[in-house]
Design an enzyme around this catalytic site. Structure first.
Site, PDB file in Angstrom:
ATOM      1  CB  SER A 128      68.657  14.351   6.514  1.00 10.24           C
ATOM      2  OG  SER A 128      67.339  14.668   6.865  1.00 10.24           O
TER       3      SER A 128
ATOM      4  NE  ARG B  74      68.168   9.127  14.002  1.00 12.66           N
ATOM      5  CZ  ARG B  74      68.672   9.941  13.092  1.00 12.66           C
ATOM      6  NH1 ARG B  74      68.288   9.862  11.853  1.00 12.66           N
ATOM      7  NH2 ARG B  74      69.580  10.821  13.413  1.00 12.66           N
TER       8      ARG B  74
ATOM      9  CG  HIS C  81      62.691  15.049   9.518  1.00  8.99           C
ATOM     10  ND1 HIS C  81      63.405  15.057   8.351  1.00  8.99           N
ATOM     11  CD2 HIS C  81      63.595  15.202  10.515  1.00  8.99           C
ATOM     12  CE1 HIS C  81      64.687  15.220   8.624  1.00  8.99           C
ATOM     13  NE2 HIS C  81      64.828  15.310   9.937  1.00  8.99           N
TER      14      HIS C  81
ATOM     15  CE  LYS D 269      73.764  17.665  10.628  1.00 11.77           C
ATOM     16  NZ  LYS D 269      72.389  17.149  10.699  1.00 11.77           N
TER      17      LYS D 269
END
Length: 162
Positions: free
Chosen positions: A127, A90, A17, A41
């Protein structure tokens, strides 16, 4: 003056991040790191703790501020005068997840999304993986900014997860 928003749940904030925020700060006059709630989440860290951790991690970056997103990201972008969202990707899975959100934010707020490819040195950090490693007693301090590892371990202990 150009303003960009770097949104995320930052649960927890990682070195990946920070790489995106640093690079965005080189492209825009102001970068607002927008700590949001992802309804799909279950967060480990409460929103105010995440804001505090991101603020500490970005304190040395001129032109960067951290704010909590109180509702819809598109409304937040309008409120802060953002002309762009900046997201790190990514790989293909990130692109597939981010593209519909980018199109919706453009539809709702007229804000464009800039995708920054992840630096290879941090592209493996997520994360969710950080939390999973910590949950099993693995080392995470080299994946997150200072103090974040302790916060994650404390939150896991409080939740009875470790």
């Amino acid at each position: 003056m150009s303003t960009a928003v770097c949104p995320g749940s930052f649960d927890p904030v990682t070195l990946g991040h920070l790489d995106v925020v640093r690079r965005a700060a080189g492209l825009f006059d102001t970068v607002v790191v927008a700590v949001a709630t992802n309804s799909s989440k279950r967060a480990l860290l409460d929103p105010s703790r995440r804001v505090d951790l991101v603020r500490a991690a970005t304190a040395d970056l001129p032109g960067v501020r951290v704010e909590l997103v109180p509702g819809l990201l598109a409304d937040f972008c309008r409120d802060v005068g953002a002309t762009a969202l900046v997201k790190g990707v990514r790989g293909g899975a990130d692109w597939d997840a981010e593209l519909p959100m980018a199109l919706m934010n453009r539809h709702l707020a007229g804000v464009e999304t800039v995708f920054l490819p992840a630096d290879r040195a941090v592209s493996h950090i997520a994360s969710s993986l950080v939390k999973d490693v910590a949950r099993h007693g693995g080392p995470i301090d080299d994946l997150v900014p200072p103090g974040v590892g302790d916060a994650v371990r404390a939150a896991l202990a409080a939740a009875g997860d470790r």
